[in-house]
Design a protein around this motif. Structure first.
Motif, short mmCIF file in Angstrom:
data_model
loop_
_atom_site.label_atom_id
_atom_site.label_comp_id
_atom_site.label_asym_id
_atom_site.label_seq_id
_atom_site.Cartn_x
_atom_site.Cartn_y
_atom_site.Cartn_z
N PRO A 84 0.79 -1.24 0.00
CA PRO A 84 0.00 0.00 0.00
C PRO A 84 0.82 1.29 0.00
CG PRO A 84 -0.52 -1.42 1.90
CD PRO A 84 0.76 -1.90 1.32
N PHE A 85 2.13 1.23 -0.06
CA PHE A 85 2.93 2.42 0.23
C PHE A 85 3.72 2.97 -0.95
CE2 PHE A 85 2.62 -0.33 3.98
CZ PHE A 85 1.80 0.48 4.76
N GLY A 86 3.50 2.42 -2.14
CA GLY A 86 4.22 2.91 -3.32
C GLY A 86 4.03 1.96 -4.48
N ARG A 161 18.86 8.59 -1.92
CA ARG A 161 17.77 7.96 -1.15
C ARG A 161 18.30 7.48 0.20
NH1 ARG A 161 13.69 3.80 -1.12
NH2 ARG A 161 12.34 4.50 0.57
N ALA A 162 19.49 6.88 0.21
CA ALA A 162 20.07 6.42 1.47
C ALA A 162 20.23 7.59 2.44
CB ALA A 162 21.41 5.75 1.21
N VAL A 200 13.20 8.48 11.46
CA VAL A 200 13.21 9.56 10.45
C VAL A 200 11.91 9.55 9.66
CG1 VAL A 200 14.33 10.36 8.33
CG2 VAL A 200 15.73 9.63 10.29
N GLY A 201 11.45 8.35 9.26
CA GLY A 201 10.25 8.24 8.44
C GLY A 201 8.95 8.26 9.21
N VAL A 208 8.73 2.43 5.14
CA VAL A 208 9.54 3.51 4.56
C VAL A 208 10.37 2.98 3.40
CG1 VAL A 208 11.27 5.27 5.05
CG2 VAL A 208 9.65 4.61 6.82
N LEU A 209 11.00 1.82 3.57
CA LEU A 209 11.86 1.26 2.53
C LEU A 209 11.07 0.93 1.27
CD1 LEU A 209 14.03 -1.06 4.77
CD2 LEU A 209 14.88 0.88 3.44
N CYS A 210 9.83 0.49 1.43
CA CYS A 210 9.01 0.09 0.27
C CYS A 210 8.47 1.28 -0.52
CB CYS A 210 7.83 -0.77 0.74
SG CYS A 210 8.29 -2.44 1.20
N ALA A 211 8.59 2.48 0.00
CA ALA A 211 7.94 3.63 -0.61
C ALA A 211 8.59 4.10 -1.90
CB ALA A 211 7.88 4.78 0.38
#
Length: 290
Positions: A84-86, A161-162, A200-201, A208-211
């Motif tokens: 659902p995140f990206g 991104r990192a 952070v996210g 967050v990583l999947c976005a």
């Protein structure tokens, strides 16, 4: 320090993974467990690789319930992972997420990441990657200058991104690279890294990583260690490339493989012939004597 070996694989790399396992059994010492991380539907294909020091782990035991594989709508035999995140993720993205999850939850204190297309060709003691409690931390200060020109933009996007994921301000790029195979991670550092990403996210790290599809687990780990962790007692910077990689190009034939093997440096104990080059695993097996 107890080490694990971790390989994220899939059915298309079955024979390459078999070759990797055979080469580990022949040449590699100093580890507790070799974990093979696969999609749930691939478990029956890989179960035969299990043994006293090798376990096959389903991604369903590692990844959140909301990240699910489906058949690719336009490419037969390919898979996408929807969430659902990206945008949907490809297999190579999810293989990275499995490594993060395995490193966070495994019993061993450190892991060495191995792609399916790695083959050991010389004896290797995994414990050589740790000394005095510090684990070898792969970093190449001018590595971006060595990236193939057509891949530069993608590597830049991974670096930016990192920086954003771990909250670097400003989120600038870097000329240092951290990408390789046969590199070591610490479990405690991965746990701290994922906690930082979540903070952070402002939501769980996997969300967050999947976005975004701009994802390089090696770059995220490397920039965290270099620019955010502030725990120098955990890592020893090291630019040693223990695995010689054939990143891009046509399939290697018998003569090409012989030349590649003959060109190995004394410290290089393995080769990594990227699967998308199409080099025949049976030919590799004969060339390395397995």
């Amino acid at each position: 320090m107890r080490f694990a070996l971790v390989t994220s694989s899939y059915r298309g790399d079955l024979e390459r993974c078999r070759l990797l396992c055979d080469s580990i059994d022949r040449f590699v010492t100093g580890f507790e467990t070799h974990y093979l991380l696969v999609e749930a539907r691939d478990l029956p294909l890989f179960k035969g690789f299990e043994g006293p020091r090798r376990r096959v782990v389903s991604e369903r035991d590692l990844l959140p319930w909301w990240l699910r594989p489906v058949n690719h709508p336009r490419q037969r035999g390919r898979r996408l992972w929807i969430h659902p995140f990206g945008l949907p993720l490809h297999g190579w993205h999810v293989q990275q997420l499995r490594r993060f999850a395995m490193a966070q939850t495994m019993a061993e204190a450190a892991m060495v990441s191995l792609d399916s297309d790695v083959v050991f060709v010389k004896p290797f003691d995994v414990r050589s990657m740790e000394a005095g409690g510090r684990v070898a931390f792969y970093r190449v200060p001018d590595g971006m200058d060595r990236v193939l020109p057509h891949l530069q933009a993608e590597h830049e996007s991974w670096a930016l991104r990192a920086a954003r994921l771990i909250g670097l301000r400003p989120p600038v790029s870097t000329r240092t690279t951290y990408i390789g195979t046969l590199i070591a991670w610490r479990r405690d550092t991965v746990r701290d890294l994922l906690a930082r990403i979540a903070a952070v996210g402002r939501r769980p790290a996997m969300m967050v990583l999947c976005a975004s599809r701009a994802l390089s687990e090696c770059t995220i780990y490397g920039r965290f260690v270099e620019e955010a962790e502030a725990r120098p007692e955990r890592h020893a910077p090291d630019a040693t490339q223990r695995c010689a990689v054939y990143w891009d190009g046509p399939p290697l034939d018998e003569m090409g493989l012989a030349a590649f093997l003959a060109d190995l440096a004394p410290h290089q104990v393995a080769i990594g012939l990227q699967s998308f080059t199409g080099t025949d695993p049976a030919l590799i097996r004969r060339a390395v004597g397995l």
